[in-house]
Design an enzyme around this catalytic site. Structure first.
Site, short mmCIF file in Angstrom:
data_model
loop_
_atom_site.label_atom_id
_atom_site.label_comp_id
_atom_site.label_asym_id
_atom_site.label_seq_id
_atom_site.Cartn_x
_atom_site.Cartn_y
_atom_site.Cartn_z
N ASN A 155 0.87 -1.18 0.00
CA ASN A 155 0.00 0.00 0.00
C ASN A 155 0.90 1.23 0.00
O ASN A 155 1.51 1.57 1.01
CB ASN A 155 -0.88 -0.05 1.26
CG ASN A 155 -1.74 1.20 1.42
OD1 ASN A 155 -1.82 2.03 0.52
ND2 ASN A 155 -2.38 1.32 2.57
N LYS B 28 0.08 4.27 -0.31
CA LYS B 28 -0.57 5.44 0.29
C LYS B 28 -0.36 6.67 -0.62
O LYS B 28 -0.28 6.52 -1.83
CB LYS B 28 -0.06 5.66 1.71
CG LYS B 28 -0.16 4.37 2.55
CD LYS B 28 -0.01 4.57 4.01
CE LYS B 28 -0.13 3.21 4.70
NZ LYS B 28 -0.09 3.29 6.15
N HIS C 264 -9.54 1.14 5.06
CA HIS C 264 -8.26 1.30 5.74
C HIS C 264 -8.46 2.25 6.93
O HIS C 264 -9.24 3.19 6.84
CB HIS C 264 -7.22 1.86 4.76
CG HIS C 264 -5.85 1.83 5.32
ND1 HIS C 264 -5.39 2.77 6.21
CD2 HIS C 264 -4.82 0.95 5.15
CE1 HIS C 264 -4.15 2.48 6.56
NE2 HIS C 264 -3.79 1.37 5.93
N GLU D 98 -6.82 4.63 7.99
CA GLU D 98 -6.60 6.05 7.68
C GLU D 98 -7.83 6.67 7.02
O GLU D 98 -8.11 7.85 7.18
CB GLU D 98 -5.35 6.20 6.78
CG GLU D 98 -4.08 5.98 7.59
CD GLU D 98 -2.92 5.42 6.80
OE1 GLU D 98 -2.92 5.47 5.56
OE2 GLU D 98 -1.97 4.91 7.46
N GLU E 9 -5.55 -5.07 10.66
CA GLU E 9 -4.54 -4.03 10.80
C GLU E 9 -4.78 -3.26 12.10
O GLU E 9 -5.55 -2.28 12.11
CB GLU E 9 -4.62 -3.05 9.63
CG GLU E 9 -4.33 -3.67 8.29
CD GLU E 9 -3.67 -2.66 7.37
OE1 GLU E 9 -2.58 -2.93 6.89
OE2 GLU E 9 -4.24 -1.56 7.17
N GLY F 26 2.31 2.16 10.66
CA GLY F 26 3.23 3.28 10.49
C GLY F 26 3.99 3.65 11.75
O GLY F 26 4.64 4.69 11.82
N SER G 126 3.32 -2.34 10.26
CA SER G 126 4.77 -2.41 10.45
C SER G 126 5.36 -3.76 10.06
O SER G 126 6.26 -4.28 10.73
CB SER G 126 5.15 -2.03 11.89
OG SER G 126 4.72 -0.72 12.17
P1 PGA Z 1 2.81 0.16 7.61
O1 PGA Z 1 1.35 0.38 7.00
O2 PGA Z 1 3.34 -1.09 7.03
O3 PGA Z 1 3.59 1.39 7.20
O4 PGA Z 1 2.65 0.07 9.10
C1 PGA Z 1 0.46 -0.68 6.84
C2 PGA Z 1 -0.82 -0.24 6.22
O5 PGA Z 1 -1.24 0.90 6.49
O6 PGA Z 1 -1.45 -0.98 5.44
#
Ligand code: PGA
Length: 258
Positions: free
Chosen positions: A9, A11, A95, A97, A167, A173, A213
């Site tokens: 992803n 983003k 997601h 976010e 997640e 992140g 992560s």
């Molecule tokens: P990350 O993000 O691997 O940077 O923690 C995962 C995601 O948001 O799908």
């Protein structure tokens, strides 16, 4: 059981030139990979350009989001049909976010799943608890509610292409991943819920992947768990070498769920 799915992803990162550089490197590194499904979710603006670079490679395309609508006066939106048209097979839905910054609810997620299936896209449906919810012992209740409401109205015949992504919000992140045991516990509970809701025969190919992560250093421990069928990778998917190492996780002899 379907192949494991590793999705990157990206983003809101990468210009077209940066995306091209990343894909050129990645396609060399994952050349010949057959036992794992690989997908990337670049920003909408790069997808058209990248589709030509991934032809003849195992890499598939995913959208990061889609509209609930097919077309019309919805300024700024992108429909599932448009994503299909530009070559996407998958789309990420719900997601954290999007839930956090764009007020997406379980009900919106539900509409988007129907929109994705209508367009012929495979939805990657994200669920996960906040740190307060985990510390309050509510993790399983939260993810089960997100799945139950998100998948409301879907029949057993509609779920074979669905992917669930666990997640935990606190792991995204932050560099602070959940442990393989914590993830396995949630995946196991989700698997049971999905079997109960759709029947074992219909839900057996439904993959449950982990995100938060994920890195080259921890992917092997996740993939050794019986109920972890892949990963949704944010930060590490922006580095071709790291993402390729995640795709090439170490296979163990430990059996997967059946
Ligand atoms: P990350 O993000 O691997 O940077 O923690 C995962 C995601 O948001 O799908």
């Amino acid at each position: 059981m379907l192949k494991p799915l590793i999705t990157g992803n990206w983003k809101m990162n990468t210009t077209i030139a940066e995306g091209v550089g990343l894909v050129m490197r990645l396609r060399e590194l994952v050349r010949g990979v057959e036992d794992v499904e690989v997908a990337i979710a670049p920003p909408f603006t790069s997808i058209h350009h990248l589709r030509f670079l991934i032809a003849d490679s195992p890499i598939k395309l995913a959208g990061q989001n889609l509209s609930t609508e097919k077309n019309g006066a919805y300024t700024g939106e992108v429909s599932g049909e448009m994503l299909r048209d530009v070559g996407c097979d998958y789309v990420i839905i719900g997601h954290s976010e999007r839930r956090q910054h764009f007020a997406e609810s379980d009900e919106t997620v539900n509409k988007k799943i129907f929109a994705a299936l209508r367009a012929g896209l495979k939805p990657i449906v994200c669920v996960g608890e906040t740190i307060e919810e985990r510390e309050g012992g509510k993790t399983l209740a939260v993810v089960k509610r997100q799945i139950k409401t998100g998948l409301k109205g879907l029949g057993p015949g509609m779920v074979k292409d669905l992917v669930a992504a666990y997640e935990p919000v606190w792991a995204i992140g932050t560099g602070k991943n959940a442990t393989a045991e914590q993830v396995e516990e949630v995946h196991n509970a989700l698997r049971e819920l999905l079997y109960e809701k759709f029947g074992t025969a219909s839900a057996k190919d439904l993959r449950i992947i982990y995100g938060g992560s994920v890195k080259p250093e921890n992917i092997d421990s996740f993939m050794a768990q019986p109920n972890i069928d892949g990963a949704l990778v944010g930060g590490a998917s922006l580095k071709a070498e790291d993402f390729a190492r995640i795709v090439k996780f170490k296979k163990t002899s430990r059996g997967k769920h059946s």
